[in-house]
Design a protein around this motif. Structure first.
Motif, PDB file in Angstrom:
ATOM      1  N   THR A  22       0.840  -1.200   0.000  1.00 26.76           N
ATOM      2  CA  THR A  22       0.000   0.000   0.000  1.00 26.76           C
ATOM      3  C   THR A  22       0.872   1.246   0.000  1.00 26.76           C
ATOM      4  OG1 THR A  22      -1.951   1.005   1.034  1.00 26.76           O
ATOM      5  CG2 THR A  22      -0.203   0.260   2.504  1.00 26.76           C
ATOM      6  N   MET A  23       0.275   2.351  -0.405  1.00 21.10           N
ATOM      7  CA  MET A  23       0.964   3.640  -0.415  1.00 21.10           C
ATOM      8  C   MET A  23       0.171   4.618   0.440  1.00 21.10           C
ATOM      9  SD  MET A  23       1.890   6.167  -3.619  1.00 21.10           S
ATOM     10  CE  MET A  23       3.222   5.159  -4.239  1.00 21.10           C
ATOM     11  N   CYS A  24       0.835   5.197   1.452  1.00 18.39           N
ATOM     12  CA  CYS A  24       0.217   6.195   2.317  1.00 18.39           C
ATOM     13  C   CYS A  24       1.024   7.483   2.231  1.00 18.39           C
ATOM     14  CB  CYS A  24       0.176   5.706   3.762  1.00 18.39           C
ATOM     15  SG  CYS A  24      -0.750   4.162   3.992  1.00 18.39           S
ATOM     16  N   PHE A  25       0.408   8.609   2.549  1.00 23.85           N
ATOM     17  CA  PHE A  25       1.114   9.877   2.407  1.00 23.85           C
ATOM     18  C   PHE A  25       0.639  10.888   3.439  1.00 23.85           C
ATOM     19  CE2 PHE A  25      -2.765  10.557   0.101  1.00 23.85           C
ATOM     20  CZ  PHE A  25      -3.075  11.891   0.315  1.00 23.85           C
ATOM     21  N   LYS A  26       1.445  11.935   3.586  1.00 20.91           N
ATOM     22  CA  LYS A  26       1.084  13.081   4.420  1.00 20.91           C
ATOM     23  C   LYS A  26       1.646  14.323   3.759  1.00 20.91           C
ATOM     24  CE  LYS A  26      -1.014  14.736   7.988  1.00 20.91           C
ATOM     25  NZ  LYS A  26      -2.468  14.502   8.166  1.00 20.91           N
ATOM     26  N   GLU A  27       0.816  15.332   3.571  1.00 24.11           N
ATOM     27  CA  GLU A  27       1.267  16.572   2.930  1.00 24.11           C
ATOM     28  C   GLU A  27       1.508  17.657   3.956  1.00 24.11           C
ATOM     29  OE1 GLU A  27      -1.560  18.842   0.772  1.00 24.11           O
ATOM     30  OE2 GLU A  27      -3.272  17.854   1.688  1.00 24.11           O
ATOM     31  N   ASN A  28       2.479  18.531   3.652  1.00 26.42           N
ATOM     32  CA  ASN A  28       2.743  19.737   4.439  1.00 26.42           C
ATOM     33  C   ASN A  28       2.934  19.456   5.926  1.00 26.42           C
ATOM     34  OD1 ASN A  28       2.483  21.275   2.084  1.00 26.42           O
ATOM     35  ND2 ASN A  28       0.277  21.474   2.368  1.00 26.42           N
ATOM     36  N   HIS A  29       3.666  18.374   6.223  1.00 31.43           N
ATOM     37  CA  HIS A  29       3.969  18.070   7.620  1.00 31.43           C
ATOM     38  C   HIS A  29       5.193  18.863   8.044  1.00 31.43           C
ATOM     39  CE1 HIS A  29       3.545  15.711  11.240  1.00 31.43           C
ATOM     40  NE2 HIS A  29       4.839  15.436  11.224  1.00 31.43           N
ATOM     41  N   GLN A  30       5.231  19.285   9.302  1.00 32.83           N
ATOM     42  CA  GLN A  30       6.265  20.217   9.734  1.00 32.83           C
ATOM     43  C   GLN A  30       7.525  19.555  10.285  1.00 32.83           C
ATOM     44  OE1 GLN A  30       5.926  23.559   9.209  1.00 32.83           O
ATOM     45  NE2 GLN A  30       4.037  22.960   8.156  1.00 32.83           N
ATOM     46  N   SER A  31       7.422  18.348  10.802  1.00 37.91           N
ATOM     47  CA  SER A  31       8.567  17.767  11.511  1.00 37.91           C
ATOM     48  C   SER A  31       8.796  16.310  11.143  1.00 37.91           C
ATOM     49  CB  SER A  31       8.336  17.883  13.027  1.00 37.91           C
ATOM     50  OG  SER A  31       9.323  17.187  13.746  1.00 37.91           O
ATOM     51  N   MET A  32      10.043  15.982  10.814  1.00 36.95           N
ATOM     52  CA  MET A  32      10.396  14.592  10.549  1.00 36.95           C
ATOM     53  C   MET A  32      10.367  13.778  11.837  1.00 36.95           C
ATOM     54  SD  MET A  32      13.431  14.791   7.691  1.00 36.95           S
ATOM     55  CE  MET A  32      13.373  13.013   7.476  1.00 36.95           C
ATOM     56  N   ALA A  33      10.543  14.450  12.971  1.00 39.06           N
ATOM     57  CA  ALA A  33      10.588  13.756  14.251  1.00 39.06           C
ATOM     58  C   ALA A  33       9.231  13.197  14.657  1.00 39.06           C
ATOM     59  CB  ALA A  33      11.108  14.706  15.338  1.00 39.06           C
ATOM     60  N   THR A  34       8.164  13.777  14.120  1.00 36.77           N
ATOM     61  CA  THR A  34       6.822  13.341  14.530  1.00 36.77           C
ATOM     62  C   THR A  34       6.053  12.606  13.444  1.00 36.77           C
ATOM     63  OG1 THR A  34       5.894  15.484  13.872  1.00 36.77           O
ATOM     64  CG2 THR A  34       6.630  15.254  16.164  1.00 36.77           C
ATOM     65  N   ILE A  35       6.629  12.488  12.251  1.00 39.01           N
ATOM     66  CA  ILE A  35       5.876  11.929  11.129  1.00 39.01           C
ATOM     67  C   ILE A  35       5.422  10.497  11.369  1.00 39.01           C
ATOM     68  CG2 ILE A  35       7.984  11.233   9.914  1.00 39.01           C
ATOM     69  CD1 ILE A  35       4.629  12.373   8.364  1.00 39.01           C
ATOM     70  N   GLU A  36       6.230   9.700  12.059  1.00 39.06           N
ATOM     71  CA  GLU A  36       5.858   8.293  12.243  1.00 39.06           C
ATOM     72  C   GLU A  36       4.754   8.100  13.266  1.00 39.06           C
ATOM     73  OE1 GLU A  36       9.076   5.593  12.721  1.00 39.06           O
ATOM     74  OE2 GLU A  36       9.839   5.960  10.686  1.00 39.06           O
ATOM     75  N   ASN A  37       4.440   9.141  14.004  1.00 41.33           N
ATOM     76  CA  ASN A  37       3.328   9.078  14.956  1.00 41.33           C
ATOM     77  C   ASN A  37       2.140   9.926  14.507  1.00 41.33           C
ATOM     78  OD1 ASN A  37       4.516   7.361  17.006  1.00 41.33           O
ATOM     79  ND2 ASN A  37       5.882   9.076  17.483  1.00 41.33           N
ATOM     80  N   THR A  38       2.158  10.310  13.225  1.00 41.09           N
ATOM     81  CA  THR A  38       1.086  11.119  12.649  1.00 41.09           C
ATOM     82  C   THR A  38       0.243  10.260  11.712  1.00 41.09           C
ATOM     83  OG1 THR A  38       2.466  13.099  12.740  1.00 41.09           O
ATOM     84  CG2 THR A  38       0.563  13.152  11.248  1.00 41.09           C
ATOM     85  N   PRO A  39      -1.084  10.256  11.858  1.00 41.80           N
ATOM     86  CA  PRO A  39      -1.925   9.474  10.932  1.00 41.80           C
ATOM     87  C   PRO A  39      -1.669   9.871   9.485  1.00 41.80           C
ATOM     88  CG  PRO A  39      -3.212  10.214  12.809  1.00 41.80           C
ATOM     89  CD  PRO A  39      -1.886  10.922  12.900  1.00 41.80           C
ATOM     90  N   LEU A  40      -1.516   8.878   8.613  1.00 39.92           N
ATOM     91  CA  LEU A  40      -1.249   9.112   7.200  1.00 39.92           C
ATOM     92  C   LEU A  40      -2.526   8.967   6.386  1.00 39.92           C
ATOM     93  CD1 LEU A  40       2.088   7.110   6.753  1.00 39.92           C
ATOM     94  CD2 LEU A  40       1.795   9.532   7.304  1.00 39.92           C
ATOM     95  N   ASP A  41      -2.584   9.657   5.275  1.00 34.97           N
ATOM     96  CA  ASP A  41      -3.729   9.576   4.382  1.00 34.97           C
ATOM     97  C   ASP A  41      -3.474   8.534   3.302  1.00 34.97           C
ATOM     98  OD1 ASP A  41      -5.083  11.749   5.656  1.00 34.97           O
ATOM     99  OD2 ASP A  41      -3.667  13.105   4.672  1.00 34.97           O
TER     100      ASP A  41
END
Length: 208
Positions: A22-41
């Protein structure tokens, strides 16, 4: 071409043809440190699952694409389950997913451009109505049907090109008449956008 488009804001996601990729994404996220704990679209993430949650469910990160945007970073995660054979032709599937995203991005962009143009026309027409009612209607009629001072053509019958040419002639003094003398101050007030708004307004009310 693909890289250039994928560097723009990623708005849509897609699942691959294989159920375990599968392919998931997140646009305009501010921090690489928090991306893995941010819900992806997109994909199996569906705006609910984070990378860490997907890992807990048996998914692993196969590839990451990161692109800079005006307001942050956009991330694409390619995820696969532990059961995905190592010999699977993932490159082809990934290419298909990227092609699907590109097609959707292009369609989305076209829709946004059309929506923006429609909004601009609406706003210009509203401004044109205000200008026409306040400055033009007395001489040219409610619907632009009058021949002002029996010398001008009814505005409702003019094309935008005709209207722009007339305004230009009044501004430059190429028309020498009483009507031109009266019209010059109004012509100097008008710019191309306002003239377009008046034309759009008259076209709108005369097509009812």
């Amino acid at each position: 071409m693909k890289k250039a488009i994928l560097s723009t804001i990623l708005l849509l996601g897609s699942s691959s043809l294989l159920a375990d990729t599968t392919m998931c994404f997140k646009e305009n996220h501010q921090s690489m440190a928090t991306i893995e704990n941010t819900p992806l679209d997109g994909g199996a993430c569906a705006g609910k699952n984070t990378v860490n949650q997907m890992k807990a469910k048996g998914w692993s990160v196969d590839d990451i694409k990161i692109s800079q945007t005006a307001t942050g970073m956009s991330f694409i995660y390619i995820l696969k389950t532990a059961t995905t054979p190592t010999t699977t032709s993932f490159t082809g599937n990934q290419a298909q997913m990227e092609a699907n995203i590109i097609a959707k991005l292009e369609k989305k962009k076209e829709e946004e451009i059309k929506a923006k143009e429609a909004q601009e026309i609406q706003e210009t027409t509203i401004d044109g109505e205000k200008t026409y009612v306040n400055k033009c209607q007395t001489c040219h009629g409610v619907n632009g049907e009058k021949s002002a001072y029996n010398t001008s053509r009814p505005l409702k019958d003019l094309s935008i090109e005709d209207m722009n040419d007339s305004i230009k002639n009044y501004k430059t003094g190429r028309v020498d008449s009483q009507n031109a003398t009266l019209m010059a101050p109004y012509a100097n007030y008008l710019d191309a956008k306002t003239t377009q708004g008046i034309h759009s307004y008259l076209k709108k009310i005369n097509n009812k």
